[in-house]
Design a protein around this motif. Structure first.
Motif, PDB file in Angstrom:
ATOM      1  N   TRP A  55     -10.977   3.753  -2.870  1.00  0.00           N
ATOM      2  CA  TRP A  55     -11.985   2.706  -2.961  1.00  0.00           C
ATOM      3  C   TRP A  55     -11.368   1.318  -2.949  1.00  0.00           C
ATOM      4  N   LEU A  58     -10.596   0.510   0.632  1.00  0.00           N
ATOM      5  CA  LEU A  58     -11.816   0.255   1.390  1.00  0.00           C
ATOM      6  C   LEU A  58     -12.410  -1.115   1.062  1.00  0.00           C
ATOM      7  N   ILE A  59     -12.357  -1.519  -0.199  1.00  0.00           N
ATOM      8  CA  ILE A  59     -12.877  -2.834  -0.578  1.00  0.00           C
ATOM      9  C   ILE A  59     -12.023  -3.944   0.012  1.00  0.00           C
ATOM     10  N   ARG A  62     -12.734  -4.593   3.667  1.00  0.00           N
ATOM     11  CA  ARG A  62     -14.076  -5.074   3.981  1.00  0.00           C
ATOM     12  C   ARG A  62     -14.053  -6.588   4.227  1.00  0.00           C
ATOM     13  N   PRO A  63     -14.540  -7.065   5.359  1.00  0.00           N
ATOM     14  CA  PRO A  63     -14.487  -8.508   5.672  1.00  0.00           C
ATOM     15  C   PRO A  63     -15.229  -9.370   4.648  1.00  0.00           C
ATOM     16  N   ALA A  64     -16.300  -8.873   4.063  1.00  0.00           N
ATOM     17  CA  ALA A  64     -17.058  -9.674   3.093  1.00  0.00           C
ATOM     18  C   ALA A  64     -16.222 -10.003   1.858  1.00  0.00           C
ATOM     19  N   PHE A  65     -15.253  -9.192   1.547  1.00  0.00           N
ATOM     20  CA  PHE A  65     -14.388  -9.444   0.403  1.00  0.00           C
ATOM     21  C   PHE A  65     -13.543 -10.701   0.601  1.00  0.00           C
TER      22      PHE A  65
END
Length: 69
Positions: A55, A58-59, A62-65
């Motif tokens: 996880w 994966l976080i 993530r582009p939003a991160f």
């Protein structure tokens, strides 16, 4: 806890790596039912720790991160 070294080590490795069976009392034809309650709690924590690594990656991917608010 009364567990031999091979069973304990392979149980931790199997649960941390989320692979299923281990060695010794946790072999392919056995299960975790014969383990003491404290060992089951430790194995459950290891299973969560093994999943958290996935996880986290994966976080971070993530582009939003990475976007600024």
């Amino acid at each position: 806890m009364g567990i031999d070294f091979i069973t304990a080590l392979s149980g931790v490795a199997a649960t941390l790596g989320i692979v299923g069976p281990g060695l010794g009392q946790l072999g392919p034809t056995q299960n975790y039912a014969s383990m003491p309650d404290l060992a089951k709690v430790i194995f459950a924590f290891d299973m969560y720790a093994g999943r958290l690594d996935l996880w986290t990656v994966l976080i971070l991917l993530r582009p939003a991160f990475w976007r600024e608010p």
